[in-house]
Design an enzyme around this catalytic site. Structure first.
Site, PDB file in Angstrom:
ATOM      1  N   ARG A 108      42.600  15.867  31.928  1.00  0.00           N
ATOM      2  CA  ARG A 108      41.206  16.364  31.857  1.00  0.00           C
ATOM      3  C   ARG A 108      40.718  16.985  33.164  1.00  0.00           C
ATOM      4  NH1 ARG A 108      41.517  12.033  28.714  1.00  0.00           N
ATOM      5  NH2 ARG A 108      40.945  12.315  26.545  1.00  0.00           N
ATOM      6  N   LYS A 130      38.417  31.799  36.668  1.00  0.00           N
ATOM      7  CA  LYS A 130      38.636  32.085  35.239  1.00  0.00           C
ATOM      8  C   LYS A 130      40.138  32.151  35.048  1.00  0.00           C
ATOM      9  CE  LYS A 130      37.674  36.101  33.039  1.00  0.00           C
ATOM     10  NZ  LYS A 130      36.920  37.303  32.673  1.00  0.00           N
ATOM     11  N   GLU A 172      42.205  47.217  41.681  1.00  0.00           N
ATOM     12  CA  GLU A 172      41.130  46.207  41.603  1.00  0.00           C
ATOM     13  C   GLU A 172      40.219  46.290  42.833  1.00  0.00           C
ATOM     14  OE1 GLU A 172      40.488  44.636  38.925  1.00  0.00           O
ATOM     15  OE2 GLU A 172      42.380  44.401  37.824  1.00  0.00           O
ATOM     16  N   LYS A 214      33.597  40.077  44.568  1.00  0.00           N
ATOM     17  CA  LYS A 214      33.833  39.226  43.393  1.00  0.00           C
ATOM     18  C   LYS A 214      33.056  37.917  43.497  1.00  0.00           C
ATOM     19  CE  LYS A 214      37.092  37.589  40.041  1.00  0.00           C
ATOM     20  NZ  LYS A 214      38.452  37.603  39.517  1.00  0.00           N
ATOM     21  N   GLU A 224      30.266  34.414  32.855  1.00  0.00           N
ATOM     22  CA  GLU A 224      30.320  35.746  32.256  1.00  0.00           C
ATOM     23  C   GLU A 224      29.309  35.926  31.119  1.00  0.00           C
ATOM     24  OE1 GLU A 224      34.359  37.360  32.302  1.00  0.00           O
ATOM     25  OE2 GLU A 224      33.867  38.379  30.435  1.00  0.00           O
ATOM     26  N   ARG A 228      28.618  39.095  35.358  1.00  0.00           N
ATOM     27  CA  ARG A 228      30.069  39.056  35.605  1.00  0.00           C
ATOM     28  C   ARG A 228      30.826  40.115  34.799  1.00  0.00           C
ATOM     29  NH1 ARG A 228      33.947  33.801  36.715  1.00  0.00           N
ATOM     30  NH2 ARG A 228      35.842  34.993  37.002  1.00  0.00           N
ATOM     31  N   ASN A 232      34.512  43.649  34.691  1.00  0.00           N
ATOM     32  CA  ASN A 232      35.413  44.222  33.679  1.00  0.00           C
ATOM     33  C   ASN A 232      35.362  45.745  33.680  1.00  0.00           C
ATOM     34  OD1 ASN A 232      36.061  41.652  32.915  1.00  0.00           O
ATOM     35  ND2 ASN A 232      34.519  41.553  31.290  1.00  0.00           N
ATOM     36  N   HIS A 235      38.095  47.975  32.344  1.00  0.00           N
ATOM     37  CA  HIS A 235      39.094  47.150  31.677  1.00  0.00           C
ATOM     38  C   HIS A 235      39.117  47.320  30.160  1.00  0.00           C
ATOM     39  CE1 HIS A 235      39.574  45.496  35.622  1.00  0.00           C
ATOM     40  NE2 HIS A 235      40.486  44.630  35.220  1.00  0.00           N
ATOM     41  N   HIS A 239      42.654  48.182  29.139  1.00  0.00           N
ATOM     42  CA  HIS A 239      43.546  47.323  28.353  1.00  0.00           C
ATOM     43  C   HIS A 239      44.113  48.090  27.160  1.00  0.00           C
ATOM     44  CE1 HIS A 239      41.922  43.298  30.100  1.00  0.00           C
ATOM     45  NE2 HIS A 239      42.931  43.778  30.788  1.00  0.00           N
ATOM     46  N   HIS A 249      49.190  47.767  34.594  1.00  0.00           N
ATOM     47  CA  HIS A 249      47.789  47.316  34.600  1.00  0.00           C
ATOM     48  C   HIS A 249      46.941  48.174  35.553  1.00  0.00           C
ATOM     49  CE1 HIS A 249      44.530  44.460  34.086  1.00  0.00           C
ATOM     50  NE2 HIS A 249      44.392  44.407  35.407  1.00  0.00           N
TER      51      HIS A 249
HETATM   52  N1  LIG Z   1      42.251  35.005  36.358  1.00  0.00           N
HETATM   53  C1  LIG Z   1      41.757  36.147  36.741  1.00  0.00           C
HETATM   54  O1  LIG Z   1      40.595  36.277  37.104  1.00  0.00           O
HETATM   55  C2  LIG Z   1      42.654  37.342  36.746  1.00  0.00           C
HETATM   56  C3  LIG Z   1      42.208  38.566  37.256  1.00  0.00           C
HETATM   57  C4  LIG Z   1      43.092  39.653  37.276  1.00  0.00           C
HETATM   58  C5  LIG Z   1      44.373  39.508  36.780  1.00  0.00           C
HETATM   59  N2  LIG Z   1      44.766  38.314  36.263  1.00  0.00           N
HETATM   60  C6  LIG Z   1      46.123  38.138  35.748  1.00  0.00           C
HETATM   61  O2  LIG Z   1      47.034  38.366  36.801  1.00  0.00           O
HETATM   62  C7  LIG Z   1      48.278  38.783  36.261  1.00  0.00           C
HETATM   63  C8  LIG Z   1      48.786  39.956  37.045  1.00  0.00           C
HETATM   64  O3  LIG Z   1      48.882  39.566  38.401  1.00  0.00           O
HETATM   65  P1  LIG Z   1      50.050  40.112  39.351  1.00  0.00           P
HETATM   66  O4  LIG Z   1      50.094  41.594  39.299  1.00  0.00           O
HETATM   67  O5  LIG Z   1      49.913  39.447  40.653  1.00  0.00           O
HETATM   68  O6  LIG Z   1      51.338  39.662  38.518  1.00  0.00           O
HETATM   69  P2  LIG Z   1      52.530  38.641  38.755  1.00  0.00           P
HETATM   70  O7  LIG Z   1      52.076  37.301  39.086  1.00  0.00           O
HETATM   71  O8  LIG Z   1      53.397  38.804  37.545  1.00  0.00           O
HETATM   72  O9  LIG Z   1      53.272  39.251  40.027  1.00  0.00           O
HETATM   73  C9  LIG Z   1      53.889  40.510  39.921  1.00  0.00           C
HETATM   74  C10 LIG Z   1      55.315  40.461  40.473  1.00  0.00           C
HETATM   75  O10 LIG Z   1      55.245  40.385  41.889  1.00  0.00           O
HETATM   76  C11 LIG Z   1      56.144  39.395  42.362  1.00  0.00           C
HETATM   77  N3  LIG Z   1      55.604  38.937  43.624  1.00  0.00           N
HETATM   78  C12 LIG Z   1      54.609  38.047  43.837  1.00  0.00           C
HETATM   79  N4  LIG Z   1      54.362  37.954  45.148  1.00  0.00           N
HETATM   80  C13 LIG Z   1      55.219  38.770  45.780  1.00  0.00           C
HETATM   81  C14 LIG Z   1      55.434  39.115  47.136  1.00  0.00           C
HETATM   82  N5  LIG Z   1      54.694  38.587  48.102  1.00  0.00           N
HETATM   83  N6  LIG Z   1      56.412  40.010  47.427  1.00  0.00           N
HETATM   84  C15 LIG Z   1      57.155  40.585  46.435  1.00  0.00           C
HETATM   85  N7  LIG Z   1      56.977  40.306  45.146  1.00  0.00           N
HETATM   86  C16 LIG Z   1      56.021  39.418  44.814  1.00  0.00           C
HETATM   87  C17 LIG Z   1      56.183  38.371  41.273  1.00  0.00           C
HETATM   88  O11 LIG Z   1      57.380  37.628  41.322  1.00  0.00           O
HETATM   89  C18 LIG Z   1      56.104  39.247  40.026  1.00  0.00           C
HETATM   90  O12 LIG Z   1      57.392  39.667  39.648  1.00  0.00           O
HETATM   91  C19 LIG Z   1      48.022  39.097  34.794  1.00  0.00           C
HETATM   92  O13 LIG Z   1      48.547  38.063  34.004  1.00  0.00           O
HETATM   93  C20 LIG Z   1      46.512  39.128  34.685  1.00  0.00           C
HETATM   94  O14 LIG Z   1      46.050  38.735  33.418  1.00  0.00           O
HETATM   95  C21 LIG Z   1      43.948  37.239  36.258  1.00  0.00           C
END
Ligand SMILES: NC(=O)c1ccc[n+]([C@@H]2O[C@H](COP(=O)([O-])OP(=O)(O)OC[C@H]3O[C@@H](n4cnc5c(N)ncnc54)[C@H](O)[C@@H]3O)[C@@H](O)[C@H]2O)c1
Length: 422
Positions: A108, A130, A172, A214, A224, A228, A232, A235, A239, A249
């Site tokens: 929890r 989030k 972003e 942010k 949101e 908030r 988006n 987005h 998307h 992305h």
């Molecule tokens: N929760 C939120 O508010 C929020 C906001 C935006 C995006 N997201 C989520 O984030 C995800 C995308 O994030 P991302 O682009 O970081 O993706 P990811 O976590 O898949 O990382 C992308 C790639 O980079 C590699 N990587 C990570 N750090 C590295 C480094 N220092 N050097 C080299 N490679 C590295 C990882 O192994 C992976 O293959 C999506 O799932 C999206 O939905 C969440």
């Protein structure tokens, strides 16, 4: 070092951004902590958290499932994790989402923190509390609102990111600037190039500014319900483009922001024609380039065309440009000429790139002149708005190239000259 604090219903986050921010022992007890990371981050940076309990996952969006959350929970149980345990996600947005969501539901809710290692995660995904996982084809449909105890964004992690990943994260940062930080938006005109070149001081500054945007938005509306949704920006279209146009992305969000602002984008589209026989094309009026160019420039919106190394090739010296022939079959080491010599195919892929202008009709007012009164006026398109028709260009280029290749093959068929094809 930048320090930000977010204090909302879902908890209080201590956010540190800067070289040296990664001091895990200041924020978590080694024996009660489970680090969650992915294989790539482990391989590149694992030495920084050697000796800590670590669960290493495969990488990628495919990992954001409830099944993986179960795996994380089992790993915690096996290690005796109780309500006093802490999960630390060291990785990109995928790891942050998994760590945040698993920590919110395990027993929890237990403590958690993030060490974001991608630009996207430092500037966006690690902030705001989030976190969720995907279900079937639907992204982030199962999730929670809960703030990480700490976020340690150290730019040194970013030094191993490939340029494409920096570009992803920059989308972003641009979004944050566009919604709330005009000065940052202007600064990005120059800073983006330096960020793409891996300048860590610039990256740190961009992360800090985007994070401040942010945090300010989330502080007003954690759940949101109103403000908030600003985050988006781009987005909704983004998307859709990500799913249908096969864009990353960041690329999709960039196009999505232009669309949401009623603006449009151009693009450069490359095409390769493979498997052509040697010898198609006339040396002069009907060279392969000129016939293909004729058809390509009949496609509205195409404003530029290059073959092979094209404009870039003009900067090379002959000794670097020339496609050295390797054997009697005519195989070459490079293909700077784009499969064509003297207007005639040489057996290599015919490679060309076109520049596509941004869509002319905009969903925002543009200056024009009323042709009846002769006075300045504004014009704005309504209804369906195609923000980037370069995205539809690949199939058109393929069709044009196929027409030209087929036409040449008919013209050059021996039967054609001996009284017509059967
Ligand atoms: N929760 C939120 O508010 C929020 C906001 C935006 C995006 N997201 C989520 O984030 C995800 C995308 O994030 P991302 O682009 O970081 O993706 P990811 O976590 O898949 O990382 C992308 C790639 O980079 C590699 N990587 C990570 N750090 C590295 C480094 N220092 N050097 C080299 N490679 C590295 C990882 O192994 C992976 O293959 C999506 O799932 C999206 O939905 C969440």
């Amino acid at each position: 070092m930048t320090r930000l604090v977010l204090n909302v219903g879902g908890g209080r986050s201590d956010i540190r951004i800067g070289v040296g921010a990664f001091r895990l022992e200041d924020h978590a007890l080694k024996k009660r902590t489970l680090i969650l990371t992915d294989r790539k981050v482990q391989a590149l940076h694992g030495s920084l958290f050697r000796g800590w309990n670590t669960l290493v996952l495969d990488r990628g969006e495919k990992m954001k499932t409830l099944a993986v959350v179960e795996r994380i929970s089992r790993a915690l149980l096996r290690r005796g994790g109780d309500r006093g345990a802490t999960i630390v996600g060291v990785g990109g947005g995928v790891i942050c989402d998994l760590a945040g969501f698993a920590a919110a539901v395990y027993m929890r809710g237990i403590r958690f923190g993030f060490v974001p290692t991608t630009l996207l995660a430092q500037a966006d995904a690690s902030l705001g509390g989030k976190n969720g996982v995907n279900l079937d084809r639907y992204k982030n449909v199962i999730g929670t609102f809960r703030q990480p105890d700490f976020v340690l964004a150290d730019p040194r992690f970013l030094s191993t990111l490939p340029p494409a990943a920096v570009r992803e994260g920059l989308a972003e940062v641009v979004k944050a600037a566009a919604i709330r930080d005009r000065a940052l938006f202007i600064e990005l005109e120059n800073a983006a190039e330096r960020a793409l070149a891996g300048d860590l001081a610039v990256l740190e500054r961009l992360v800090a500014r985007a994070a401040a945007v942010k945090i300010a938005v989330v502080a007003r509306d954690e759940r949101e319900r109103g403000a908030r949704t600003l985050l988006n920006f781009g987005h909704t279209f983004g998307h859709a483009l990500e799913k249908t146009a096969g864009l990353s992305h960041g690329e999709a969000i960039s196009a999505g922001m232009a669309a949401a602002a009623g603006d449009s984008l151009g693009g450069i589209v490359a095409c390769a024609v493979m498997g052509l026989p040697v010898g198609l094309g006339e040396p002069f009026f009907d060279s392969f380039e000129s016939v293909l160019g004729h058809l390509l420039f009949s496609i509205p919106g195409i404003k530029g065309l290059e073959f092979g190394a094209g404009f870039r090739g003009a900067a090379l010296r002959g000794r670097d440009y020339n496609d050295v022939i390797l054997d009697a079959s005519g195989r070459t080491r490079t293909n700077h000429d784009g499969g064509l010599n003297g207007g005639i195919t040489n057996g290599n892929d015919v490679v060309f790139r076109v520049a596509v202008r941004p869509t002319a009709t905009l969903g925002r007012p543009q200056e024009t002149v009323d042709m009846i009164t002769g006075r300045p006026a504004a014009v704005q398109a309504g209804g369906r708005h195609d923000a980037c028709f370069a995205l539809r260009m690949p199939v058109i280029l393929e069709a044009a190239a196929a027409f030209v290749a087929a036409d040449f093959q008919l013209c050059f068929h021996p039967a054609f000259h001996e009284g017509g094809l059967p």
